[in-house]
Write an enzyme that holds these catalytic residues in place. Structure first.
Site, PDB file in Angstrom:
ATOM      1  N   GLU A   1       0.827  -1.207   0.000  1.00 33.63           N
ATOM      2  CA  GLU A   1       0.000   0.000   0.000  1.00 33.63           C
ATOM      3  C   GLU A   1       0.861   1.256   0.000  1.00 33.63           C
ATOM      4  O   GLU A   1       0.536   2.252  -0.661  1.00 33.63           O
ATOM      5  CB  GLU A   1      -0.933  -0.012   1.210  1.00 33.63           C
ATOM      6  CG  GLU A   1      -2.018  -1.081   1.095  1.00 33.63           C
ATOM      7  CD  GLU A   1      -2.851  -1.204   2.354  1.00 33.63           C
ATOM      8  OE1 GLU A   1      -4.076  -1.038   2.268  1.00 33.63           O
ATOM      9  OE2 GLU A   1      -2.263  -1.473   3.435  1.00 33.63           O
TER      10      GLU A   1
ATOM     11  N   GLU B   1      -4.451  -9.260   3.484  1.00 33.05           N
ATOM     12  CA  GLU B   1      -5.275  -8.946   4.657  1.00 33.05           C
ATOM     13  C   GLU B   1      -6.482  -9.867   4.807  1.00 33.05           C
ATOM     14  O   GLU B   1      -6.867 -10.218   5.931  1.00 33.05           O
ATOM     15  CB  GLU B   1      -5.745  -7.481   4.583  1.00 33.05           C
ATOM     16  CG  GLU B   1      -4.679  -6.466   4.946  1.00 33.05           C
ATOM     17  CD  GLU B   1      -3.734  -6.152   3.801  1.00 33.05           C
ATOM     18  OE1 GLU B   1      -2.874  -5.267   3.977  1.00 33.05           O
ATOM     19  OE2 GLU B   1      -3.847  -6.788   2.725  1.00 33.05           O
TER      20      GLU B   1
END
Length: 309
Positions: free
Chosen positions: A163, A183
């Site tokens: 990210e 995730e």
């Protein structure tokens, strides 16, 4: 976000790159004051998490926790926030290189061991964005940073590390880079913008495939998807990054800032509205001496001298 809990067995780790003669960056801005009751204030490890060097108009920012594959704890985010503040304020800086220390990882994202300790103490759970958390606004939701940021990626860029790279303007990777947002396999969400940026930078079905399964992308696949600007052998990574930063520094600094602002502000606007939107950095560029210096230098057959004013 993830850390070593999602790492492969040692046999699946990227090979070590050729050793570079480049000195490690050093120095960082002063640490922000913390409430003694804050979780990061009780950390017995007082070593700096981030190295920061400024030279020749380029800032080099290195997440320096190689023993945990550059996983980012709350202290790391606080130090990074102080650095981004300084980068924006220092007009001598024209470009930033963001990387991770060591030869195994760019960053594997959130320090999950710290997160487990925070959960055990009943700390609020995280969700999308960093508002209200140490280091806010983090690079992933610091939408007004006007300097170009180049991610130098070798090894793992997982979870929050991926990210972080997605939030950069350019990504230059070694052929041993590995990217993923795992995730969903950890009961989390890619809250630092991965869910939003990946769906904007890939075809939707491709993005959903990686987001919902946590599958990994090697460097060649990421390049083919257009997520990376260039992929080179590990031993050439620093030279390649230097080539990009040299080109950035050679460009007029106000033009670079105006273009970055205009692109990121207008990317989701209707085309007609994009033309009529006010861009603060473009107004500064138009009123600057640099707006005529480049054309004058071309006519006089010399290199331009950018003042940034």
């Amino acid at each position: 976000m993830t850390d070593r809990t999602d790492q492969p067995e040692r046999s699946d780790r990227p090979d070590r790159p050729e050793r570079s003669d480049r000195p490690e960056p050093s120095g960082r801005p002063g640490r922000r004051t913390r409430d003694p009751g804050h979780p990061t204030a009780r950390d017995p490890d007082q070593r700096a998490r981030v190295r920061y060097e400024k030279k020749n108009h380029i800032a080099r920012v290195t997440i320096d926790r190689p023993h945990v594959l550059n996983a980012m704890d709350l202290r790391t985010h606080e130090e990074l926030a102080a650095i981004w503040d300084d980068v924006e304020a220092d007009d001598d800086i024209r470009a930033v290189v963001l990387t991770g220390a060591g030869d195994r990882a760019f960053s594997v994202g959130q320090d999950l061991k710290e997160r487990a300790r925070l959960d055990a103490r009943g700390a609020p759970l995280t969700t999308f964005g960093s508002r209200g958390q140490p280091g806010w606004p983090r690079l992933t939701d610091r939408f007004t940073l006007s300097k170009p940021v180049v991610a130098r990626v070798h090894g793992y860029a997982l979870g929050g590390g991926f990210e972080l790279a997605l939030a950069c303007d350019l990504i230059i990777a070694s052929d041993q880079a590995v990217f993923a947002l795992p995730e969903a396999r950890l009961g989390l969400v890619p809250g630092a913008g991965g869910a939003f940026r990946l769906a904007r930078q890939l075809p939707l079905k491709a993005a959903m495939g990686y987001l919902l399964t946590g599958r990994r992308l090697d460097a060649a696949t990421a390049l083919r998807h257009g997520l990376l600007n260039e992929v080179v052998p590990a031993g050439r990574l620093d030279d390649c990054v230097d080539g990009w930063t040299d080109d950035l520094v050679r460009s007029a600094p106000l033009s670079v800032r105006a273009i970055k602002e205009a692109v990121l502000t207008s990317v989701d606007l209707p085309l007609e509205q994009a033309f009529t939107t006010r861009y603060a950095w473009e107004e500064r560029r138009r009123e600057s001496g640099d707006a005529v210096e480049g054309v004058r230098a071309f006519a006089e057959k010399r290199e331009p001298h950018w003042s940034g004013r």
